[in-house]
Write a protein that holds these residues in place. Sequence first.
Motif, PDB file in Angstrom:
ATOM      1  N   VAL A   1    -112.746 -29.383  -9.460  1.00 54.79           N
ATOM      2  CA  VAL A   1    -112.617 -29.065 -10.889  1.00 54.79           C
ATOM      3  C   VAL A   1    -111.727 -27.838 -11.059  1.00 54.79           C
ATOM      4  O   VAL A   1    -111.541 -27.057 -10.128  1.00 54.79           O
ATOM      5  CB  VAL A   1    -113.992 -28.783 -11.545  1.00 54.79           C
ATOM      6  CG1 VAL A   1    -114.914 -29.996 -11.421  1.00 54.79           C
ATOM      7  CG2 VAL A   1    -114.644 -27.544 -10.958  1.00 54.79           C
ATOM      8  N   ARG A   2    -111.196 -27.692 -12.267  1.00 52.16           N
ATOM      9  CA  ARG A   2    -110.495 -26.456 -12.605  1.00 52.16           C
ATOM     10  C   ARG A   2    -111.530 -25.384 -12.885  1.00 52.16           C
ATOM     11  O   ARG A   2    -112.505 -25.613 -13.592  1.00 52.16           O
ATOM     12  CB  ARG A   2    -109.627 -26.650 -13.841  1.00 52.16           C
ATOM     13  CG  ARG A   2    -108.343 -27.369 -13.540  1.00 52.16           C
ATOM     14  CD  ARG A   2    -107.449 -27.428 -14.739  1.00 52.16           C
ATOM     15  NE  ARG A   2    -106.974 -26.080 -15.069  1.00 52.16           N
ATOM     16  CZ  ARG A   2    -106.020 -25.844 -15.946  1.00 52.16           C
ATOM     17  NH1 ARG A   2    -105.431 -26.837 -16.572  1.00 52.16           N
ATOM     18  NH2 ARG A   2    -105.647 -24.616 -16.199  1.00 52.16           N
ATOM     19  N   TRP A   3    -111.308 -24.206 -12.336  1.00 53.73           N
ATOM     20  CA  TRP A   3    -112.207 -23.075 -12.546  1.00 53.73           C
ATOM     21  C   TRP A   3    -111.802 -22.341 -13.816  1.00 53.73           C
ATOM     22  O   TRP A   3    -110.624 -22.287 -14.177  1.00 53.73           O
ATOM     23  CB  TRP A   3    -112.119 -22.132 -11.356  1.00 53.73           C
ATOM     24  CG  TRP A   3    -112.930 -20.878 -11.508  1.00 53.73           C
ATOM     25  CD1 TRP A   3    -114.272 -20.749 -11.294  1.00 53.73           C
ATOM     26  CD2 TRP A   3    -112.465 -19.587 -11.891  1.00 53.73           C
ATOM     27  NE1 TRP A   3    -114.665 -19.459 -11.522  1.00 53.73           N
ATOM     28  CE2 TRP A   3    -113.568 -18.721 -11.896  1.00 53.73           C
ATOM     29  CE3 TRP A   3    -111.225 -19.080 -12.250  1.00 53.73           C
ATOM     30  CZ2 TRP A   3    -113.470 -17.377 -12.237  1.00 53.73           C
ATOM     31  CZ3 TRP A   3    -111.114 -17.743 -12.589  1.00 53.73           C
ATOM     32  CH2 TRP A   3    -112.227 -16.903 -12.580  1.00 53.73           C
ATOM     33  N   GLY A   4    -112.796 -21.784 -14.500  1.00 57.80           N
ATOM     34  CA  GLY A   4    -112.534 -20.923 -15.644  1.00 57.80           C
ATOM     35  C   GLY A   4    -112.473 -21.627 -16.975  1.00 57.80           C
ATOM     36  O   GLY A   4    -112.112 -21.010 -17.979  1.00 57.80           O
TER      37      GLY A   4
ATOM     38  N   ALA B   1    -122.731 -20.830 -15.301  1.00 63.26           N
ATOM     39  CA  ALA B   1    -122.580 -19.482 -14.743  1.00 63.26           C
ATOM     40  C   ALA B   1    -122.410 -19.532 -13.232  1.00 63.26           C
ATOM     41  O   ALA B   1    -121.634 -18.758 -12.663  1.00 63.26           O
ATOM     42  CB  ALA B   1    -123.789 -18.625 -15.123  1.00 63.26           C
ATOM     43  N   SER B   2    -123.096 -20.456 -12.559  1.00 64.07           N
ATOM     44  CA  SER B   2    -122.976 -20.530 -11.107  1.00 64.07           C
ATOM     45  C   SER B   2    -121.582 -20.996 -10.689  1.00 64.07           C
ATOM     46  O   SER B   2    -121.047 -20.533  -9.679  1.00 64.07           O
ATOM     47  CB  SER B   2    -124.060 -21.426 -10.503  1.00 64.07           C
ATOM     48  OG  SER B   2    -123.905 -22.757 -10.923  1.00 64.07           O
ATOM     49  N   VAL B   3    -120.979 -21.893 -11.454  1.00 57.82           N
ATOM     50  CA  VAL B   3    -119.606 -22.322 -11.163  1.00 57.82           C
ATOM     51  C   VAL B   3    -118.649 -21.163 -11.409  1.00 57.82           C
ATOM     52  O   VAL B   3    -117.782 -20.867 -10.584  1.00 57.82           O
ATOM     53  CB  VAL B   3    -119.214 -23.559 -11.995  1.00 57.82           C
ATOM     54  CG1 VAL B   3    -117.722 -23.849 -11.883  1.00 57.82           C
ATOM     55  CG2 VAL B   3    -120.037 -24.766 -11.558  1.00 57.82           C
TER      56      VAL B   3
ATOM     57  N   ASP C   1    -123.631 -27.932  -8.132  1.00 49.66           N
ATOM     58  CA  ASP C   1    -123.168 -26.799  -8.933  1.00 49.66           C
ATOM     59  C   ASP C   1    -122.771 -25.621  -8.042  1.00 49.66           C
ATOM     60  O   ASP C   1    -122.596 -24.511  -8.517  1.00 49.66           O
ATOM     61  CB  ASP C   1    -124.279 -26.379  -9.906  1.00 49.66           C
ATOM     62  CG  ASP C   1    -123.734 -25.867 -11.228  1.00 49.66           C
ATOM     63  OD1 ASP C   1    -122.602 -26.228 -11.585  1.00 49.66           O
ATOM     64  OD2 ASP C   1    -124.442 -25.082 -11.892  1.00 49.66           O
ATOM     65  N   THR C   2    -122.626 -25.882  -6.734  1.00 49.19           N
ATOM     66  CA  THR C   2    -122.299 -24.835  -5.777  1.00 49.19           C
ATOM     67  C   THR C   2    -120.833 -24.912  -5.385  1.00 49.19           C
ATOM     68  O   THR C   2    -120.357 -25.971  -4.942  1.00 49.19           O
ATOM     69  CB  THR C   2    -123.173 -24.976  -4.511  1.00 49.19           C
ATOM     70  OG1 THR C   2    -124.544 -24.899  -4.893  1.00 49.19           O
ATOM     71  CG2 THR C   2    -122.857 -23.896  -3.491  1.00 49.19           C
TER      72      THR C   2
END
Length: 168
Positions: A10-13, A19-21, A77-78
């Motif tokens: 996935v794209r971050w941000g 919150a964990s991502v 989700d890690t």
Amino acid sequence: MTDQREVTVVRWGLPGQSASVQAGLAPLLAAYHLRTQAEKDEAVAGVEALPERYRVEVVDPQAVFAEDTVLLALSGDTAVGCLVVTAPADGRSEVKRLWTDPAYRGQGIAFRLVGAALAHAAENGAGAVRLSVWKWRTGAIALYERLGFAVTESWDGRDQLVCMEHVL
């Protein structure tokens, strides 16, 4: 034994991520930089002792990578892997900070991250993707070659870096 749950990229941000991502990127970047410093025989005790240009990536990745796309590999989700791909400049994007949590290696995560970066770069108008990798990271070099990267003339003056490029 590591959980063999499906890994997604996935794209971050992005808004709405858990919150964990959101928090998952910093530990991956810290591990990457601490390991790299140790491999260069310049080991440091922790993030606070990293050279400033690397420490700030861990402390404030949102600001440092504001113009870039950060991809995360997630197991549930890690966050278990990361990669940064820059916006195209002069027709090229650059891949950097590829890292997979050692507990999750051997599952094709790096392959998927680089593949997603290549697709992202192509979608955003890049004609090529380049990267630099330390010459002792032979496993990474082999992965890049399998994905179509070829060694090219160096654009980086640091000793022991191998520069590679993949034409899209």
